[in-house]
Motif scaffolding. Sequence first.
Motif, mmCIF file in Angstrom:
data_model
loop_
_atom_site.group_PDB
_atom_site.id
_atom_site.type_symbol
_atom_site.label_atom_id
_atom_site.label_comp_id
_atom_site.label_asym_id
_atom_site.label_seq_id
_atom_site.Cartn_x
_atom_site.Cartn_y
_atom_site.Cartn_z
ATOM 1 N N ASP A 105 22.712 0.037 -11.462
ATOM 2 C CA ASP A 105 24.100 0.424 -11.774
ATOM 3 C C ASP A 105 25.037 0.220 -10.589
ATOM 4 O OD1 ASP A 105 23.287 2.355 -10.020
ATOM 5 O OD2 ASP A 105 23.737 4.067 -11.331
ATOM 6 N N GLY A 106 24.521 -0.350 -9.509
ATOM 7 C CA GLY A 106 25.380 -0.632 -8.353
ATOM 8 C C GLY A 106 25.451 0.501 -7.337
ATOM 9 N N THR A 107 24.781 1.618 -7.634
ATOM 10 C CA THR A 107 24.737 2.699 -6.647
ATOM 11 C C THR A 107 24.048 2.200 -5.383
ATOM 12 O OG1 THR A 107 24.407 4.262 -8.431
ATOM 13 C CG2 THR A 107 23.894 5.069 -6.218
ATOM 14 N N VAL A 108 24.645 2.490 -4.233
ATOM 15 C CA VAL A 108 24.017 2.122 -2.955
ATOM 16 C C VAL A 108 23.801 3.381 -2.136
ATOM 17 C CG1 VAL A 108 24.281 0.869 -0.766
ATOM 18 C CG2 VAL A 108 25.078 -0.161 -2.897
ATOM 19 N N VAL A 109 22.577 3.590 -1.681
ATOM 20 C CA VAL A 109 22.313 4.687 -0.742
ATOM 21 C C VAL A 109 21.653 4.068 0.484
ATOM 22 C CG1 VAL A 109 22.072 6.428 -2.545
ATOM 23 C CG2 VAL A 109 20.031 5.261 -1.701
ATOM 24 N N GLN A 110 21.772 4.735 1.626
ATOM 25 C CA GLN A 110 21.162 4.155 2.816
ATOM 26 C C GLN A 110 20.620 5.200 3.768
ATOM 27 O OE1 GLN A 110 25.343 2.714 4.679
ATOM 28 N NE2 GLN A 110 24.277 1.197 3.511
ATOM 29 N N ARG A 156 0.839 -1.210 0.000
ATOM 30 C CA ARG A 156 0.000 0.000 0.000
ATOM 31 C C ARG A 156 0.872 1.258 0.000
ATOM 32 N NH1 ARG A 156 -5.394 1.071 2.235
ATOM 33 N NH2 ARG A 156 -5.523 3.044 3.339
ATOM 34 N N MET A 157 1.887 1.276 0.875
ATOM 35 C CA MET A 157 2.734 2.471 0.939
ATOM 36 C C MET A 157 3.631 2.583 -0.296
ATOM 37 S SD MET A 157 3.398 2.748 5.058
ATOM 38 C CE MET A 157 3.312 1.003 5.513
ATOM 39 N N PHE A 158 3.989 1.435 -0.882
ATOM 40 C CA PHE A 158 4.692 1.463 -2.161
ATOM 41 C C PHE A 158 3.797 2.084 -3.241
ATOM 42 C CE2 PHE A 158 4.966 -0.511 -6.322
ATOM 43 C CZ PHE A 158 6.255 -0.163 -6.704
ATOM 44 N N VAL A 159 2.548 1.653 -3.268
ATOM 45 C CA VAL A 159 1.590 2.190 -4.253
ATOM 46 C C VAL A 159 1.437 3.706 -4.070
ATOM 47 C CG1 VAL A 159 -0.889 2.253 -4.824
ATOM 48 C CG2 VAL A 159 0.322 0.070 -4.730
ATOM 49 N N HIS A 160 1.313 4.139 -2.816
ATOM 50 C CA HIS A 160 1.209 5.581 -2.565
ATOM 51 C C HIS A 160 2.400 6.326 -3.161
ATOM 52 C CE1 HIS A 160 -1.511 4.865 1.210
ATOM 53 N NE2 HIS A 160 -2.235 5.010 0.120
ATOM 54 N N ALA A 161 3.589 5.798 -2.925
ATOM 55 C CA ALA A 161 4.808 6.479 -3.407
ATOM 56 C C ALA A 161 4.861 6.478 -4.932
ATOM 57 C CB ALA A 161 6.041 5.803 -2.822
ATOM 58 N N ALA A 162 4.495 5.342 -5.531
ATOM 59 C CA ALA A 162 4.533 5.244 -6.997
ATOM 60 C C ALA A 162 3.519 6.211 -7.613
ATOM 61 C CB ALA A 162 4.234 3.806 -7.425
ATOM 62 N N ASN A 215 19.179 9.167 -4.745
ATOM 63 C CA ASN A 215 19.951 10.141 -3.971
ATOM 64 C C ASN A 215 20.046 9.685 -2.536
ATOM 65 O OD1 ASN A 215 20.360 11.977 -6.076
ATOM 66 N ND2 ASN A 215 18.291 12.785 -5.799
ATOM 67 N N PRO A 216 21.173 9.979 -1.869
ATOM 68 C CA PRO A 216 21.262 9.595 -0.460
ATOM 69 C C PRO A 216 20.180 10.315 0.342
ATOM 70 C CG PRO A 216 23.396 10.318 -1.305
ATOM 71 C CD PRO A 216 22.373 10.652 -2.352
ATOM 72 N N PRO A 217 19.399 9.566 1.112
ATOM 73 C CA PRO A 217 18.334 10.200 1.886
ATOM 74 C C PRO A 217 18.908 11.059 3.007
ATOM 75 C CG PRO A 217 18.137 7.799 1.921
ATOM 76 C CD PRO A 217 19.442 8.112 1.316
ATOM 77 N N ARG A 218 18.196 12.096 3.352
ATOM 78 C CA ARG A 218 18.600 12.966 4.467
ATOM 79 C C ARG A 218 17.500 12.940 5.524
ATOM 80 N NH1 ARG A 218 17.747 18.194 6.183
ATOM 81 N NH2 ARG A 218 16.324 18.612 4.452
ATOM 82 N N LEU A 219 17.891 12.657 6.752
ATOM 83 C CA LEU A 219 16.958 12.708 7.875
ATOM 84 C C LEU A 219 16.787 14.172 8.246
ATOM 85 C CD1 LEU A 219 15.560 10.930 10.251
ATOM 86 C CD2 LEU A 219 17.567 11.594 11.568
ATOM 87 N N ASP A 258 13.904 13.114 3.495
ATOM 88 C CA ASP A 258 13.511 13.825 2.279
ATOM 89 C C ASP A 258 13.153 12.873 1.139
ATOM 90 O OD1 ASP A 258 16.066 12.986 1.744
ATOM 91 O OD2 ASP A 258 16.878 14.976 1.315
ATOM 92 N N VAL A 259 13.391 11.584 1.347
ATOM 93 C CA VAL A 259 12.874 10.571 0.423
ATOM 94 C C VAL A 259 12.575 9.338 1.277
ATOM 95 C CG1 VAL A 259 15.197 9.745 -0.198
ATOM 96 C CG2 VAL A 259 13.311 9.300 -1.733
ATOM 97 N N SER A 260 11.451 8.663 1.009
ATOM 98 C CA SER A 260 11.067 7.528 1.867
ATOM 99 C C SER A 260 11.621 6.224 1.305
ATOM 100 C CB SER A 260 9.542 7.425 1.950
ATOM 101 O OG SER A 260 9.029 6.887 0.737
#
Length: 391
Positions: free
Chosen positions: A203-208, A25-31, A306-310, A289-291
């Motif tokens: 592409d192998g980019t990792v953000v956390q 459900r929350m995935f659907v909201h974001a999409a 993009n790397p998320p920012r708290l 800034d991104v879920s």
Amino acid sequence: MTSKTLLLPAATTTLGVIGGGQLGRMFVHAAQSLGFRTLVLDPDAASPAGLVAHEHICADYLDEAALTRMAAACAAITTEFENVPAQALDRLAHSKPVAPAGSCVAICQDRADEKAHFGASGVACAPYAVIDSEAALAAVDSALLPGILKTARMGYDGKGQIRVKTREALAAGWDELKRVPCVLEQMLPLALELSVIVARGRDGTVVQFPVQQNLHRDGILAVTQVPAPGVSPALAEQASAAAARIASEMGYVGVLCIEFFLLQDGRLVVNEMAPRPHNSGHYTINACDVSQFELQVRAMAGLPLNPPRLHSPTVMLNLLGDLWFDAQGNEREPAWDRVLAIPGTHLHLYGKASARPGRKMGHLNITAATAEQAQQRAQAAAAVLSLPTEW
Ligand code: ATP
Ligand code: MG
């Protein structure tokens, strides 16, 4: 399937998700927020995600016709349900990009494979033994006791687990678990529990996300705190690096959650992982800034990560079905008006029609400018809901 697929957000481009629970459900909201069309495959006509998606295919995960329809309708497909048959993902991957891949989900579905993968990634887990035969049971090292016997497959929220102190209890426990393949883990002295959510692109980019500190009650996540009050910067760095290695080592694409234990002697060990957004990452919806759900959308669509920012310290309280019953067992609605009167409270209910004790009905994110204030507000909200105010 080409690995270079880029899907630009458009109302005619459909993202599909297998599984219709709250994560879906929350995935659907974001999409939808990004402008995609959405499709859910779930056998439950009233599934939380099916209720909000543009299209709901109400069928079993292995239904051939349903999978064919899903593959035809969707530009890319993901899963929110850990125990989705890996064959269903493999089948869809013949014609459409699927993230995470069936092979990665299969590793996460089996505790023995999962632990082997942690070893291959150079990350320590609890000492353990696989118990899949009488001989394996007899050969168990007594140093693993007291321990926790866990079914290798299909466990969640502490289900399929038995705590055992002696070899006799172990044998009886394995009988009780119907002698299905299990792992026996040494019971470790925990200082606290934490988790890390990573998103990895094709592409192998990792953000956390920053490290979350988690408190479980009766085997179910109850409280998540970010920033994690008991986690030093060095430990957070260690957990983040381990999580990135675990994701990269299996070529994972999408959002992955890795749960860790901090032991009383200061060592970090990995517990388990979930090949999807995770309950401990629900705070990201209001605190970052991104879920985690938007990152899942971006990863599967080949969009930039993009790397998320708290931006706000947050406490997340899980809302279980117990809250819908008073002390006499009569059904009631929790006092949401009083909860929402507390500044910084963000209520997320999953649209489940009936409450049952232990059922995940929603969560509350409580944000503030400082961690202390988030903590105070969360305690006030917990008090209104008659939840424990200590964590
Ligand atoms: P979920 O999928 O909901 O996170 P689960 O059913 O897969 O839960 P685990 O994460 O394996 O279960 O264990 C549930 C909880 O039990 C852990 O969060 C931790 O509190 C405790 N636990 C599990 N394994 C150990 C261990 N080896 N030593 C001490 N405590 C443990
Ligand atoms: Mg767990």
